[in-house]
Scaffold this active site. Structure first.
Site, PDB file in Angstrom:
ATOM      1  N   ARG A 140      -6.477  -9.141  -8.205  1.00  0.00           N
ATOM      2  CA  ARG A 140      -6.105  -8.115  -7.158  1.00  0.00           C
ATOM      3  C   ARG A 140      -6.199  -9.372  -5.739  1.00  0.00           C
ATOM      4  O   ARG A 140      -5.601  -8.435  -5.010  1.00  0.00           O
ATOM      5  CB  ARG A 140      -8.099  -7.988  -7.144  1.00  0.00           C
ATOM      6  CG  ARG A 140      -8.016  -7.105  -5.606  1.00  0.00           C
ATOM      7  CD  ARG A 140      -9.493  -6.725  -4.961  1.00  0.00           C
ATOM      8  NE  ARG A 140     -10.569  -7.654  -5.380  1.00  0.00           N
ATOM      9  CZ  ARG A 140     -11.381  -8.628  -4.715  1.00  0.00           C
ATOM     10  NH1 ARG A 140     -10.528  -8.182  -3.431  1.00  0.00           N
ATOM     11  NH2 ARG A 140     -12.093  -9.435  -4.592  1.00  0.00           N
ATOM     12  N   TYR A 163       7.682  12.058   3.652  1.00  0.00           N
ATOM     13  CA  TYR A 163       7.107  12.776   2.789  1.00  0.00           C
ATOM     14  C   TYR A 163       5.622  13.237   2.806  1.00  0.00           C
ATOM     15  O   TYR A 163       5.299  12.723   3.759  1.00  0.00           O
ATOM     16  CB  TYR A 163       7.160  11.417   1.729  1.00  0.00           C
ATOM     17  CG  TYR A 163       5.851  11.993   0.597  1.00  0.00           C
ATOM     18  CD1 TYR A 163       5.814  12.716  -0.767  1.00  0.00           C
ATOM     19  CD2 TYR A 163       4.636  10.980   0.901  1.00  0.00           C
ATOM     20  CE1 TYR A 163       5.439  12.686  -1.604  1.00  0.00           C
ATOM     21  CE2 TYR A 163       3.798  11.025  -0.653  1.00  0.00           C
ATOM     22  CZ  TYR A 163       3.602  11.936  -1.472  1.00  0.00           C
ATOM     23  OH  TYR A 163       3.264  12.141  -2.135  1.00  0.00           O
ATOM     24  N   ASP A 200      10.345   3.824   5.200  1.00  0.00           N
ATOM     25  CA  ASP A 200       9.966   4.489   3.508  1.00  0.00           C
ATOM     26  C   ASP A 200      11.862   4.276   3.160  1.00  0.00           C
ATOM     27  O   ASP A 200      12.531   5.351   3.287  1.00  0.00           O
ATOM     28  CB  ASP A 200       9.867   5.426   3.309  1.00  0.00           C
ATOM     29  CG  ASP A 200       9.479   5.886   2.107  1.00  0.00           C
ATOM     30  OD1 ASP A 200      10.019   5.748   0.995  1.00  0.00           O
ATOM     31  OD2 ASP A 200       7.927   6.655   1.289  1.00  0.00           O
ATOM     32  N   LYS A 236       9.023   5.719  -8.454  1.00  0.00           N
ATOM     33  CA  LYS A 236      10.316   6.462  -8.699  1.00  0.00           C
ATOM     34  C   LYS A 236      12.091   5.598  -9.262  1.00  0.00           C
ATOM     35  O   LYS A 236      11.205   4.952 -10.059  1.00  0.00           O
ATOM     36  CB  LYS A 236      10.173   6.769  -6.843  1.00  0.00           C
ATOM     37  CG  LYS A 236       9.858   7.707  -6.110  1.00  0.00           C
ATOM     38  CD  LYS A 236       9.223   9.249  -6.765  1.00  0.00           C
ATOM     39  CE  LYS A 236       7.777  10.150  -6.883  1.00  0.00           C
ATOM     40  NZ  LYS A 236       6.552   8.900  -5.785  1.00  0.00           N
TER      41      LYS A 236
HETATM   42  N1  PLP Z   1       7.163   7.928  -0.130  1.00  0.00           N
HETATM   43  C1  PLP Z   1       7.652   9.163  -0.647  1.00  0.00           C
HETATM   44  C2  PLP Z   1       9.164   9.413   0.109  1.00  0.00           C
HETATM   45  C3  PLP Z   1       7.693  10.011  -2.010  1.00  0.00           C
HETATM   46  O1  PLP Z   1       8.338  10.979  -2.386  1.00  0.00           O
HETATM   47  C4  PLP Z   1       6.407   8.914  -2.371  1.00  0.00           C
HETATM   48  C5  PLP Z   1       5.814  10.223  -3.989  1.00  0.00           C
HETATM   49  O2  PLP Z   1       5.847  11.381  -4.212  1.00  0.00           O
HETATM   50  C6  PLP Z   1       5.848   8.308  -1.873  1.00  0.00           C
HETATM   51  C7  PLP Z   1       6.054   7.924  -1.071  1.00  0.00           C
HETATM   52  C8  PLP Z   1       4.181   8.543  -2.605  1.00  0.00           C
HETATM   53  O3  PLP Z   1       4.438   7.154  -3.639  1.00  0.00           O
HETATM   54  P1  PLP Z   1       3.214   7.365  -4.518  1.00  0.00           P
HETATM   55  O4  PLP Z   1       3.492   8.964  -5.441  1.00  0.00           O
HETATM   56  O5  PLP Z   1       3.459   5.795  -6.369  1.00  0.00           O
HETATM   57  O6  PLP Z   1       2.129   6.837  -4.342  1.00  0.00           O
END
Ligand code: PLP
Length: 385
Positions: A51, A105, A177, A202
Site C-alpha cells: 500500500r 473524460y 490528462d 490504456k
Molecule cells: N482519463 C481518460 C482520458 C480516460 O479515457 C479514462 C478512462 O476511460 C480515465 C482517465 C480513467 O481511467 P481508469 O479507467 O483507468 O480509471
C-alpha cells in the site's frame, strides 16, 4: 539517472531498471509480497509494504515513467481515476476554485461536478481555446487548472502552451490528462505543466488486461499526492505493475503505428459520402489542426465520427464491422468501437452531452495495431452495404 539522455525508445527499455539485475534476470521479476523484512528504516514511509507503493516493481515504474516524460517524479496508482481523484483531493481543499476544461473524460467530469462540488470545492468550465475566457473566470481563490491533451471523445487539442503559461503566470497548479497522447506524442513537463495524469489501463499498458494509473510531475506536489494515496489506499498491485512494465516496452512501436493508422482511417472516413463529420487532430480541421502539428509528435490512435443518418446509421455500422470489438476503453492492441453516449459519457445528462457536442450517434474508435488496409476495407464494406 542512467539512460536519461537517450531517446525515448531506449528509455522505455532501460530507464529506471535496477542498477544490478536481480539474480541476473533480464526481465524484472514480480515481487508478490505484501510486506518486506524490516531493514533498519527509521521512517514509517520507508517501510516496504504494497500500500506504500514502494516495492521494487513500483520503484522501477516510478523511475521509468518520470524518465519518459522528462519529469521529476512519478507515482503509479490502482486506476486512472485513482490518479485523478487522489491528485485533486491531495492538492486542493474545500473552498478552492478550479478552472476545468469543458469537455473531459466522463468520470473526471462527474467527479468534479458531483463529488468535489458536494465537498465544497468550486469550479468553472473553460474553453481551452480561449485565453480571454480563462482570465474572465479566474477568481482570487482559483488554485488549479485541469485539461486533457486530446479531449475525450471529440479529440480536440486546446491551446496547451498558453494554458501552461497562464497557470504559471497566475500561480495555479496545472494538471493535464495525457492518456490519449502518451509520452510518445506529448510530454507535459516539457511544456510547463506541473502534473501529468494517465490511465495506464490504456496505451501505457497497451494490452487491455489491467487497470492502472499514473501521476507524473513535480516532486513537491507528488509527495503530497503519494501521502494521500497511502491513506486512500489506491495503490497498484505488484502483478499489475509487472504487466504495466512489460507493456511499456513496446509503447513507441504501438503508438507510432496507431498514429499512422488512425490518420489514414480519419482521412478515409473524411472522404466518404456516408460520413457527416470526423474528429481527429491530424486532419486539417479549424480546431486543433495546425496546433496539433506544433504540439504533438503524432495525433494518437483515437478517431471519432458521425454518420449521415445519425444513431440508426451508427448502430448499423457497428453491427456490420468485423474487425473492431464493440467495447468501451481504448489504447489496446485490438481496435475497439463504442458510442460515448452509452459508455464513457453515459454519466452526463442528454442536455450536458448536447452542450458538449456529443451526439447520440457519435462513434468512437480506438485504433489497434491490426493492418491498416484490413481495417479500412472493413469500414468501407460496412459503410457501403
Ligand atoms: N482519463 C481518460 C482520458 C480516460 O479515457 C479514462 C478512462 O476511460 C480515465 C482517465 C480513467 O481511467 P481508469 O479507467 O483507468 O480509471
Amino acid at each position: 539517472m542512467a539512460f536519461i539522455n537517450h531517446r525515448i525508445d531506449t528509455r522505455l527499455i532501460h530507464a529506471g531498471e535496477p542498477e544490478e539485475r536481480i539474480m541476473g534476470a533480464v526481465s524484472l521479476p514480480v515481487f508478490q509480497s505484501s510486506t518486506f523484512e524490516y531493514a533498519g528504516q527509521s521512517s514509517y514511509d520507508d517501510l516496504k509494504y504494497i500500500r506504500m507503493n514502494n516495492t521494487p516493481n513500483h520503484e522501477v515504474l516510478h523511475r521509468k515513467l518520470a524518465a519518459l516524460e522528462n519529469a521529476e517524479t512519478a507515482l503509479v496508482t490502482s486506476s486512472g481515476m485513482a490518479a485523478i481523484t487522489t491528485t485533486l483531493l491531495a492538492l486542493f481543499s474545500p473552498g478552492d476554485h478550479l478552472l476545468v476544461q469543458n469537455c473531459l473524460y466522463g468520470g473526471t467530469q462527474e467527479f468534479v461536478t458531483a463529488d468535489l462540488a458536494a465537498l465544497g470545492f468550486e469550479f468553472d468550465f473553460i474553453d481551452a481555446d480561449d485565453p480571454a475566457d480563462w482570465a474572465a473566470k479566474r477568481k482570487p481563490h482559483t488554485r488549479g487548472l485541469y485539461a486533457e491533451t486530446i479531449t475525450n471523445p471529440l479529440l480536440q487539442v486546446g491551446d496547451l502552451q498558453a494554458l501552461a503559461e497562464f497557470a504559471q503566470g497566475n500561480r495555479l497548479i496545472s494538471m493535464i490528462d495525457n492518456t490519449f497522447a502518451t509520452p510518445i506524442n506529448f510530454r507535459p513537463a516539457e511544456w510547463g505543466f506541473d502534473i501529468s495524469l494517465h490511465s495506464c489501463t490504456k496505451y501505457l499498458n497497451g494490452h487491455s488486461d489491467i487497470v492502472a494509473g499514473a501521476v507524473i510531475g513535480k516532486t513537491d506536489l507528488l509527495e503530497k499526492i503519494s501521502h494521500k494515496l497511502i491513506h486512500l489506499g489506491g495503490s497498484l498491485d505488484p502483478h499489475a505493475c509487472f504487466l504495466l512494465h512489460r507493456g511499456l516496452k513496446t509503447l513507441a512501436l504501438r503508438v507510432r503505428h496507431q498514429n499512422r493508422s488512425a490518420l489514414a482511417i480519419a482521412e478515409f472516413l473524411s472522404a466518404s459520402d456516408a460520413v457527416e463529420r470526423v474528429n481527429y487532430p491530424g486532419l486539417d480541421a479549424p480546431f486543433g489542426g495546425g496546433r496539433a502539428g506544433k504540439l504533438l509528435a503524432g495525433c494518437g490512435g483515437m478517431v471519432s465520427f458521425e454518420l449521415k443518418g445519425g444513431l440508426a446509421a451508427a448502430e448499423r455500422f457497428m453491427q456490420r464491422v468485423t474487425i473492431p470489438i464493440i467495447a468501451p476503453s481504448l489504447g489496446g492492441a485490438e481496435t475497439l468501437i463504442s458510442r460515448p453516449a452509452v459508455t464513457s459519457h453515459a454519466g452526463m445528462s442528454p442536455e450536458e452531452r448536447q452542450a458538449a457536442g456529443i451526439s447520440e450517434g457519435l462513434i468512437r474508435l480506438s485504433v489497434g495495431i491490426e493492418d491498416t488496409t484490413d481495417l479500412i476495407a472493413d469500414f468501407k464494406n460496412a459503410l457501403g452495404r
